[in-house]
Design an enzyme around this catalytic site. Structure first.
Site, short mmCIF file in Angstrom:
data_model
loop_
_atom_site.label_atom_id
_atom_site.label_comp_id
_atom_site.label_asym_id
_atom_site.label_seq_id
_atom_site.Cartn_x
_atom_site.Cartn_y
_atom_site.Cartn_z
N SER A 1 0.91 -1.26 -0.03
CA SER A 1 0.14 0.07 -0.21
C SER A 1 0.81 1.37 0.02
O SER A 1 1.98 1.05 0.68
CB SER A 1 -1.01 -0.14 1.27
OG SER A 1 -1.76 1.22 1.05
N TYR B 1 -2.44 0.11 9.83
CA TYR B 1 -2.31 -0.43 8.68
C TYR B 1 -1.23 -0.21 7.84
O TYR B 1 -0.59 -1.08 7.45
CB TYR B 1 -3.41 0.18 7.79
CG TYR B 1 -3.81 -0.27 6.53
CD1 TYR B 1 -4.27 -1.34 6.01
CD2 TYR B 1 -3.32 0.67 5.31
CE1 TYR B 1 -4.46 -1.87 4.64
CE2 TYR B 1 -3.58 -0.02 4.04
CZ TYR B 1 -3.93 -1.15 3.66
OH TYR B 1 -4.31 -1.71 2.46
#
Length: 255
Positions: A146, A161
């Site tokens: 990501s 995250y």
């Protein structure tokens, strides 16, 4: 490996059940190209997804519900694939969860849950699948990173995250070095602002302007965009690429 679609082998894809997810888009794209599919998801709906794709495209496809962070659950699922499908030649670690909770508000339970699914799950599935690739002398592994990891947080998710995706990327680079001599490549695809449910639900018209303001290309990314890149990295012609991170972020991060 050959260019014959009927002999591409089996692609194992985690997180393949969600109707709007990257895993399902990848499964559909690979099925259309002639791959056999071993689909994993915690949602039992994955069994119906596999059956539908198999029937639509005339390929062998098996879906098994499994907790990707549980070795026994993963072992059972992969054993089913090995018994019913051609040898596994590709693995896509797609399954994951987000966390929009800021560091000042997050608790340990949330931290451990996100790390368990995103990072530990990637390790567990890779640990079960990659040794077989190494033994056969061929394999492709792609894990979903990501831009949040690179930027210290995302357009939706925050530090927990980002940390989980950082662990995935570091693991992938180290694994790439360890298995390169066995004919196995390991790469990361790092998206940003893809319109999936991991963004806290559908990016509706009222939410869209805030996301688009950060994207030089002027549009949201799609699951098709990401699936196309992963398909390329699964190909035989991508054999000289390993340990790489491919950014697919609409210009949100350059470099």
């Amino acid at each position: 490996m050959t260019d014959d679609p009927g002999r591409r082998g089996t692609a194992v894809i985690t997180g393949a059940a969600s109707e709007r997810g990257i895993g399902r888009a990848l499964a559909a794209r690979l099925a259309a190209a002639g791959w056999s599919l071993g689909l994993l998801d915690v949602d039992p709906e994955v069994e119906k997804v596999a059956a539908a794709l198999g029937a639509e495209h005339g390929v062998a496809a098996v879906g098994v519900a499994a907790d990707i962070a549980d070795p026994a659950s993963v072992d059972t699922a992969v054993a089913t694939f090995e018994a019913e499908l051609p040898p596994v030649t590709a693995l896509a670690n797609i399954a994951g969860i987000s966390s929009p909770v800021s560091f000042l508000d997050v608790d340990l339970a949330t931290w451990e849950r996100v790390l368990r699914i995103n990072a530990t799950g990637t390790f567990v599935v890779s640990k079960r699948v990659v040794p077989g690739m190494a033994e056969r002398g061929y394999g492709r592994v792609v894990s979903l990173g990501s831009t949040a990891m690179q930027n210290g947080g995302g357009t939706y998710s925050k530090s927990t995250y980002a940390a989980s995706k950082g662990a995935m990327e570091a693991f992938s680079r180290a694994l790439a070095l360890e298995v390169a001599s066995y004919g196995v490549t390991v790469n990361v695809v790092a998206p940003a602002t893809i319109d999936t449910d991991i963004m806290g639900g559908r990016i509706t018209d009222d939410r869209k302007p805030a996301f688009l303001a950060q994207l030089p290309v002027g549009r949201l990314g799609t699951t098709r965009d990401v699936a196309a890149l992963i398909e390329f990295l699964f190909g035989e012609e991508a054999g000289y690429i390993t340990g790489a991170t491919y950014n697919i972020n609409g210009g949100l991060r350059i470099g």
